[in-house]
Design a protein around this motif. Structure first.
Motif, PDB file in Angstrom:
ATOM      1  N   ARG A  22     -23.725 -51.230   4.217  1.00 14.62           N
ATOM      2  CA  ARG A  22     -25.118 -51.163   4.632  1.00 14.62           C
ATOM      3  C   ARG A  22     -25.444 -49.843   5.313  1.00 14.62           C
ATOM      4  O   ARG A  22     -24.592 -49.242   5.967  1.00 14.62           O
ATOM      5  CB  ARG A  22     -25.461 -52.342   5.541  1.00 14.62           C
ATOM      6  N   LYS A  52     -37.636 -47.665  -2.875  1.00 18.25           N
ATOM      7  CA  LYS A  52     -37.023 -48.826  -3.519  1.00 18.25           C
ATOM      8  C   LYS A  52     -36.687 -48.604  -4.987  1.00 18.25           C
ATOM      9  O   LYS A  52     -36.246 -49.531  -5.656  1.00 18.25           O
ATOM     10  CB  LYS A  52     -37.899 -50.079  -3.361  1.00 18.25           C
ATOM     11  N   ARG A  67     -29.263 -50.966  -3.758  1.00 22.00           N
ATOM     12  CA  ARG A  67     -30.686 -51.269  -3.695  1.00 22.00           C
ATOM     13  C   ARG A  67     -31.241 -50.767  -2.372  1.00 22.00           C
ATOM     14  O   ARG A  67     -30.493 -50.560  -1.406  1.00 22.00           O
ATOM     15  CB  ARG A  67     -30.949 -52.762  -3.849  1.00 22.00           C
ATOM     16  N   GLN A  68     -32.556 -50.625  -2.344  1.00 17.44           N
ATOM     17  CA  GLN A  68     -33.234 -50.197  -1.125  1.00 17.44           C
ATOM     18  C   GLN A  68     -34.295 -51.221  -0.787  1.00 17.44           C
ATOM     19  O   GLN A  68     -35.009 -51.720  -1.668  1.00 17.44           O
ATOM     20  CB  GLN A  68     -33.870 -48.816  -1.301  1.00 17.44           C
ATOM     21  N   PHE A  69     -34.425 -51.515   0.474  1.00 18.34           N
ATOM     22  CA  PHE A  69     -35.332 -52.555   0.949  1.00 18.34           C
ATOM     23  C   PHE A  69     -36.652 -51.952   1.431  1.00 18.34           C
ATOM     24  O   PHE A  69     -36.743 -50.744   1.641  1.00 18.34           O
ATOM     25  CB  PHE A  69     -34.650 -53.349   2.068  1.00 18.34           C
ATOM     26  N   SER A  74     -30.630 -49.642   3.016  1.00 15.84           N
ATOM     27  CA  SER A  74     -30.022 -49.722   1.695  1.00 15.84           C
ATOM     28  C   SER A  74     -28.675 -50.429   1.756  1.00 15.84           C
ATOM     29  O   SER A  74     -28.027 -50.488   2.811  1.00 15.84           O
ATOM     30  CB  SER A  74     -29.839 -48.319   1.123  1.00 15.84           C
ATOM     31  N   GLU A  75     -28.294 -50.994   0.633  1.00 17.29           N
ATOM     32  CA  GLU A  75     -26.973 -51.590   0.451  1.00 17.29           C
ATOM     33  C   GLU A  75     -26.291 -50.974  -0.746  1.00 17.29           C
ATOM     34  O   GLU A  75     -26.947 -50.692  -1.759  1.00 17.29           O
ATOM     35  CB  GLU A  75     -27.095 -53.104   0.176  1.00 17.29           C
TER      36      GLU A  75
END
Lengths: 114, 111
Positions: A22, A52, A67-69, A74-75
């Motif tokens: 993370r 995103k 992915r981006q929130f 991001s993860e």
């Protein structure tokens, strides 16, 4: 102000397992990138996300995904871990506002696969 | 051929000496050139950021870019033991966030 923060800082996984790393970018930064740094080598680009959406992908297998929130964090996910995935995983953020924007790195997540 | 070549060292110099670190690159489209410093088991820290050719100075550090020969340098004056670290050169294209790094040069300043 907080810099780029990453978690966890260290972790040990077994071959075949899955890992999630993370990253929280610097406040106000909308672009996040991920790099892999193997011992004795320079960082290698894995992904870049902005708003995103994936904006860039390096030469890594499909086992790697990210992915981006909405809050721009991001993860990075890695499936079916191999011994060769053992590395320092670095997250970087930037404002992505135009020419000359600076890219800042976090302290990284140390992944050991046994 | 790697896009960026950097001598991994290790390089050891006495305290107070001038240090010269270098990289060569093959992609003539690179426009932004950076030097990062990385202490052991830490993330890279941006030292110098240069656009296109020329020199840039910041305190004891000077970065030089020669696009005609695809050669970039970092000079450290009056080197200190605290400068002991790995120095990474990096390049990027205009409008592109991807950084292409060299291998890094491990530098030790001997007191």
């Amino acid at each position: 102000d907080a810099g780029v923060t990453q978690s966890p800082t260290h972790l040990i996984k077994t071959r075949g397992q899955h890992v999630t790393l993370r990253c929280s970018p610097i406040s106000g930064h909308k672009s996040v990138s991920w790099y892999q740094q193997v011992l004795g080598q320079g960082p290698q680009f894995i992904f870049q996300y902005y708003e995103k959406e994936e904006r860039g992908r390096g030469n890594f297998p499909d086992r790697f995904s990210a992915r981006q929130f909405p809050n721009y964090s991001s993860e990075l996910n890695v499936n079916a871990l191999l011994l060769g995935d053992s590395a320092l995983y670095l997250c970087a953020s930037s404002a992505y506002g135009g020419s000359g924007n600076t890219i800042y790195f976090g302290e990284g997540s140390w992944l050991t696969v046994v | 051929q790697k896009e960026v070549e950097q001598d991994p060292g290790p390089l050891s110099v006495p305290e107070g000496a001038i240090v010269s670190l270098n990289c060569t690159y093959s992609n003539s489209a690179f426009q932004y050139f950076m030097w990062y410093r990385q202490y052991s088991r830490k993330g890279p820290e941006l030292l110098m950021y240069t656009y296109s050719s020329g020199n840039k100075e910041d305190g004891r550090f000077t970065a030089q870019v020669d696009k005609s020969s695809k050669y970039i340098s970092l000079f450290i004056r009056d080197s200190q033991p605290s400068d002991s670290a790995t120095y990474l050169c990096a390049q990027r294209l205009v409008g592109n966030e991807k950084l292409t790094f060299g291998t890094g040069t491990r530098l030790t300043i001997i007191p």
